[in-house]
Structures are given as structure tokens and as C-alpha cells.
Write a protein that holds these residues in place. Sequence first.
Motif, short mmCIF file in Angstrom:
data_model
loop_
_atom_site.label_atom_id
_atom_site.label_comp_id
_atom_site.label_asym_id
_atom_site.label_seq_id
_atom_site.Cartn_x
_atom_site.Cartn_y
_atom_site.Cartn_z
N ASP A 11 -2.08 -24.42 31.38
CA ASP A 11 -0.77 -24.19 30.78
C ASP A 11 -0.17 -25.45 30.20
OD1 ASP A 11 0.26 -21.42 30.82
OD2 ASP A 11 -0.30 -21.54 32.93
N ASP A 12 -0.74 -26.61 30.50
CA ASP A 12 -0.27 -27.85 29.90
C ASP A 12 -1.22 -28.97 30.29
OD1 ASP A 12 2.47 -28.58 28.39
OD2 ASP A 12 1.78 -30.33 29.52
N TYR A 13 -1.22 -30.01 29.49
CA TYR A 13 -2.03 -31.17 29.84
C TYR A 13 -1.30 -32.08 30.84
CZ TYR A 13 0.95 -33.42 26.31
OH TYR A 13 2.02 -33.88 25.58
N ARG A 14 -0.06 -31.79 31.14
CA ARG A 14 0.73 -32.53 32.13
C ARG A 14 0.75 -31.74 33.42
NH1 ARG A 14 5.06 -32.88 27.31
NH2 ARG A 14 4.30 -30.72 27.30
N ALA A 15 0.35 -32.38 34.50
CA ALA A 15 0.20 -31.68 35.78
C ALA A 15 1.49 -31.00 36.22
CB ALA A 15 -0.28 -32.66 36.86
N ALA A 16 2.62 -31.67 36.04
CA ALA A 16 3.89 -31.11 36.51
C ALA A 16 4.24 -29.83 35.76
CB ALA A 16 5.00 -32.15 36.36
N VAL A 17 4.02 -29.83 34.44
CA VAL A 17 4.34 -28.63 33.65
C VAL A 17 3.39 -27.49 34.02
CG1 VAL A 17 4.54 -27.70 31.31
CG2 VAL A 17 5.23 -30.07 31.79
N ARG A 68 -21.45 -25.11 28.73
CA ARG A 68 -20.74 -25.06 27.45
C ARG A 68 -19.28 -24.74 27.76
NH1 ARG A 68 -22.36 -21.03 22.43
NH2 ARG A 68 -20.64 -21.60 21.03
N VAL A 69 -18.46 -25.78 27.80
CA VAL A 69 -17.08 -25.65 28.26
C VAL A 69 -16.13 -25.56 27.07
CG1 VAL A 69 -15.27 -26.67 29.69
CG2 VAL A 69 -17.68 -27.02 30.29
N GLU A 70 -15.17 -24.66 27.19
CA GLU A 70 -14.08 -24.54 26.22
C GLU A 70 -12.76 -24.58 26.97
OE1 GLU A 70 -14.77 -20.94 24.08
OE2 GLU A 70 -16.82 -21.50 23.51
N LEU A 71 -11.69 -24.81 26.23
CA LEU A 71 -10.38 -24.92 26.87
C LEU A 71 -9.37 -24.10 26.09
CD1 LEU A 71 -8.89 -26.48 29.18
CD2 LEU A 71 -8.20 -28.11 27.43
N ALA A 72 -8.59 -23.30 26.82
CA ALA A 72 -7.48 -22.56 26.25
C ALA A 72 -6.20 -23.17 26.78
CB ALA A 72 -7.56 -21.08 26.59
N GLY A 73 -5.48 -23.91 25.94
CA GLY A 73 -4.26 -24.58 26.36
C GLY A 73 -3.03 -23.89 25.83
N ARG A 74 -1.89 -24.39 26.27
CA ARG A 74 -0.61 -23.86 25.83
C ARG A 74 0.22 -25.01 25.28
NH1 ARG A 74 4.32 -21.90 29.67
NH2 ARG A 74 3.92 -24.01 30.38
N ARG A 75 0.98 -24.70 24.25
CA ARG A 75 1.88 -25.70 23.66
C ARG A 75 3.31 -25.22 23.84
NH1 ARG A 75 4.27 -25.45 18.78
NH2 ARG A 75 2.84 -23.81 18.07
N PRO A 133 0.73 -20.92 21.32
CA PRO A 133 2.15 -21.21 21.45
C PRO A 133 2.70 -20.67 22.76
CG PRO A 133 1.81 -19.37 19.96
CD PRO A 133 0.44 -19.91 20.30
N GLU A 134 3.82 -21.22 23.17
CA GLU A 134 4.46 -20.80 24.42
C GLU A 134 4.89 -19.34 24.31
OE1 GLU A 134 8.13 -22.28 27.32
OE2 GLU A 134 7.99 -23.00 25.25
N MET A 135 4.69 -18.58 25.35
CA MET A 135 5.12 -17.20 25.42
C MET A 135 6.22 -17.10 26.47
SD MET A 135 2.97 -13.74 26.21
CE MET A 135 3.09 -13.91 27.99
N ARG A 136 7.44 -16.94 26.03
CA ARG A 136 8.58 -16.94 26.95
C ARG A 136 9.05 -15.53 27.21
NH1 ARG A 136 13.08 -20.94 24.88
NH2 ARG A 136 14.01 -20.06 26.77
N ALA A 137 9.31 -15.24 28.48
CA ALA A 137 9.74 -13.90 28.86
C ALA A 137 11.12 -13.57 28.32
CB ALA A 137 9.73 -13.75 30.38
N ASP A 138 11.94 -14.59 28.05
CA ASP A 138 13.30 -14.34 27.57
C ASP A 138 13.36 -14.36 26.05
OD1 ASP A 138 12.79 -17.01 27.28
OD2 ASP A 138 14.77 -17.68 27.97
N ALA A 172 3.77 -9.18 21.18
CA ALA A 172 4.50 -9.78 20.08
C ALA A 172 4.91 -11.21 20.38
CB ALA A 172 5.75 -8.93 19.77
N ARG A 173 5.18 -11.51 21.65
CA ARG A 173 5.54 -12.88 21.99
C ARG A 173 4.38 -13.84 21.75
NH1 ARG A 173 8.33 -10.65 27.21
NH2 ARG A 173 10.47 -10.40 26.50
N ARG A 174 3.16 -13.34 21.84
CA ARG A 174 1.98 -14.19 21.68
C ARG A 174 1.35 -14.06 20.30
NH1 ARG A 174 -1.41 -16.31 25.53
NH2 ARG A 174 -3.08 -17.51 24.58
N CYS A 175 1.61 -12.95 19.61
CA CYS A 175 0.86 -12.61 18.40
C CYS A 175 1.01 -13.66 17.31
CB CYS A 175 1.32 -11.25 17.88
SG CYS A 175 0.43 -10.70 16.44
N ARG A 176 -0.10 -13.95 16.61
CA ARG A 176 -0.07 -14.90 15.51
C ARG A 176 0.71 -14.37 14.33
NH1 ARG A 176 -3.72 -19.29 16.11
NH2 ARG A 176 -4.20 -19.38 18.31
N LEU A 177 1.02 -13.06 14.32
CA LEU A 177 1.78 -12.47 13.22
C LEU A 177 3.28 -12.56 13.42
CD1 LEU A 177 -0.27 -9.21 12.60
CD2 LEU A 177 -0.35 -11.32 11.29
#
Length: 539
Positions: free
Chosen positions: A152-158, A184-191, A227-232, A305-310
Amino acid sequence: MQQTTREPGGRTIGKFEHPAVTAKGERRASVALKRLETVWFNTGTLCNITCSNCYIESSPKNDKLAYLTLADVQASLDEIRRDRLPVTLIGLTGGEPFMNPQIIAILEAVLEAGHETLVLTNAMRPMMRHRAALLRLREDHGARLRIRVSLDDYRAAVHDAERGPGAFSKAMDGLRFLSRAGFRVELAGRRLAADAEAGSREGYRRTLAAEGVTLDWDDPVSLVVFPEMRADADPPEITEACWGILHKSPDDVMCASARMVVRRKGAAGLHADRLRPRLRARRDPEGGGPARAAEPSLLRHLLRARRCRLRRCGAGVTVAVERRRTASVDPPAFSVVVPLAADEPPPDDLIARLPADMEVILARGGTRAEALNAGAAAARGAFLWFVHADTRLPEDAVEALRAAVRREPGALLFFDLSFDGPAVMALNGAGARLRSRLLRLPFGDQALCIEAALFRRLGGYPAVPRGEDHLLVWRAHRAGVPVRPVGARITTSSRRYSTRGWARTTALHLALTVRQAAPELLLKPGGIRGRLPAHAPAA
């Protein structure tokens, strides 16, 4: 005014409620299965951790989906082989796939069937318990086994704020094991919303390199940053207009080439994609394999919709769509879409000249492309007739259009053009007729008409500040759509030329036309043969 939709009983439909229509009355976007290339197996909703923004609310207690069994997977693999389906990738997701008691047997079956295999995991203790078996699979199948780890982030606290204390450290243990063992490693991160994508990618590279984890950092598949997916958040609903606004085709979306197998109440069922929240949508009590899910996927749900690229298609765009007049027939043959500026009055004179069997839709605000696409999305007619508010129709315009549609319903139709105002405007009218008749390059002020289904297949009007009509015509040519004259002439206002000056306005329009046409003439395949539209002029 903003359009709303009501059910027969009078209740207003809210956002994301109706399967086919948005709260504004626009048709919801859908994606048809074109070619089944990816099959996802959802191994179950149980997970070793609870994430606050999980797409399907996976947790140690969520067993809404039962564990997928080896028999379920083998049945689908047999179907893929028997029907020679063009599947190139098998994905395993959850929940946490490594909590499934049969995960290793499932992986063996998929890999031995010869499929490239992608496993999504948090790389924590459930995965680490299978280290010996994973090493054996890597030894037997090499790079065909891909393991994508989510952070969910490259920073441990986040990261830990989302997944729980110590989650980052445990994920790093798993990543170090995978990297050092040659997987064969891949990474799915969040911004996060406040972070730039380039900065996030560099943050992941720097942090994981310090942990001794290596992968191809420049490859967008090896490092995916969502991108970040926020519940609010309050994302826009995804409508058919989004395709044109973003210059996208439904065929480019994952749902056009992927389906998912899940197990619920003892049956393996299919779903259109892997972002279906709460798994509350279409249910398949009979079960089935990959070939059963050929129906279109409606892009309906809130978390998707919160996650969709559209979702960008609705960001910052305010277009009010008003059905100014309902046609006397249902459904109408023609919907007349009129784009207006936000404060522009309705074109009552134009509307009065349109017959009662034509639906009239006014679309205000946004760019002209946004207004046209929004109006088209709300239209119910089989044909869309895009008419500018300052257009004056002659007596024979409607009948000429009907006749042209009967002659060639699959064409993009246009009217010849003349301008009111000073005599010099006759030169512009003559130039427009020459351009559109000889080169088959009409512009939007020539009242373009096209079949609604064909308009959607072309992706609508491109999302550009100006010149969207010109680019739509090029799209039609590239798709092999005939561009034909109606055989009647309309008149439009010359006020832009009077306000800005005839020579300056003419030069600006010519420069824009050349600038937009240059890539079509010089950069598209076909060389010199592509310099002119292929359709010969018609009388």
C-alpha cells in the motif's frame, strides 16, 4: 438542468443503483467480451489481514466466497483445452490465495497445463509457509510462474496504517525470499492522492533496492502503481460518453478479454472482472466455466469506480443534459443533440423547425466534445444528429436527411454549408463545400448525423479542447465508415468571423485543421495512400 432518472413508481434512482442507467439518466458504459485471453480464479475471500480499503472486503472472517477447489480449476482448464479458447494467462487472486488449502495443487495444475500463471499475494506468512513447494514449482516451470506482491506504500508507516502493525516488515521478508530465490517478481503499489506518480515509483525503487529486492523498475507491468481508492470518495458513474471523452475503446478494457471463476455455495460461477465489490452482483446458481460469461459487463459498482482508470471522464466536467422534447414515437428514429455554452439560451427557432418525432437534447457546459458526448449518452434515438445552436435549417433539410439515412444508414452524413453575413463569407462556404465534398472532411457546423451504435463503436468525440469534429471524421475514415453528403444545404452564423476578424479567424481555423490532419496524413500506416480519405466523392 441536471437530468435525473425515475423508476415507474416515481422514486428517484440514486448513483450506482440501476444496472443500465445512471442517476442522471445516461446509459451506463458496458464492455462486451471480445476474446477470452485471461481467466482469473478467485481462490476465496478469506485473508490473513483486514485492509480498510479492500475491494471485496477480504478478512480473516469473510467467507462469502468458499475456497475454490482443484476440481473447479481442473474443470475450467479442461474447458479451455477442449474448446481451444485463446487463453494466454491464468491469474489467481483472493483474498489471500496462499490461504487456500489446495493452492499448491491448483498452481501445479495450471502450470502443467502450459499456462503463464500470475499469483497476487501480500507475501506474508501464508505464502512463506509454502516456500519449499514454491521453490519446486519455480525449478520445474521457471518464468511462467509470476508472483505479484501488493504494497500500500513504500513507506512502512503508511503501509501499516492500512494493513496493520508489522505488515510492512513481514511483506519485506517475503519479497526478499522471492527475489533471492530467482522468482519472477512483480509489485502492485499504491499512490496516495497527494503524491506524484513519478515520485511514488522512485520511492518504491529506492526502498525495495535497499531491501535487496530487484525487478525491472521501468517496466509498467513489473511495477504497477494504482491511484488511492478512498472509501469516502464520490467518484463519477461511468457512462458511454466516457469512451469518447477519454479517446478509449471498450475493447481496451480488461473486461473485454478476461473473466473470473469463483465458488459460491458449491458452484463455480463466472463474473466479468475482479473488482466486483461485496460480490453482490450477478449470481450464477448453475455454475459454469469460462465460456459461459459472454454477456457484456456493465461498469456499475461504486468501489470499481473509485479504482477504475476511466473515472477521469467525470472529473472536473460539469455537463447538464436536458431532454428538451420527448419524441412522439418511442423509441425515436432520430435524437437531435445541441451543444450549448453554460449560459446560452435554448435555440427555440431551431427546435421549432424539427418534427415532433425527433427527440431534442440540449447539453450545456464543459468542452464542446464533453457536451456532445454527454448528450449522445442520454439520447434514445437510433441515429444521432449533432446540430449547432446557430444553425438554420431549410425546409427540405429533414426530408433530405431521412432519405440519406435510407440510402446509406452506415455512413457519417453531413450537410453542405453556407454562412450568413457579408459577401466575403461566400468564400468560406465554398471552401467548406470543397473540403467536405472532395476530401470528405466535414466539420461539426455541417450538422453531422451518424447511427448511435456506430458513434459508440468509434469512441465518440475525442476529448480535445477544439477540433473534436474533425478528429471524429478521421476516426470514421480509419474505421472504413463512408462519409457522405446529405444533398441539402444549411446556413450557420458568421458572428465568430465578425467578432474576431475574417482573415484572422479563417487563418486560425485553417491552421488548426492542418495541425490536426498532419498526424493522420504523415504518421498513420499506409504512406502516400493514406493522404486522402478512401471513399470516392458521390453525387
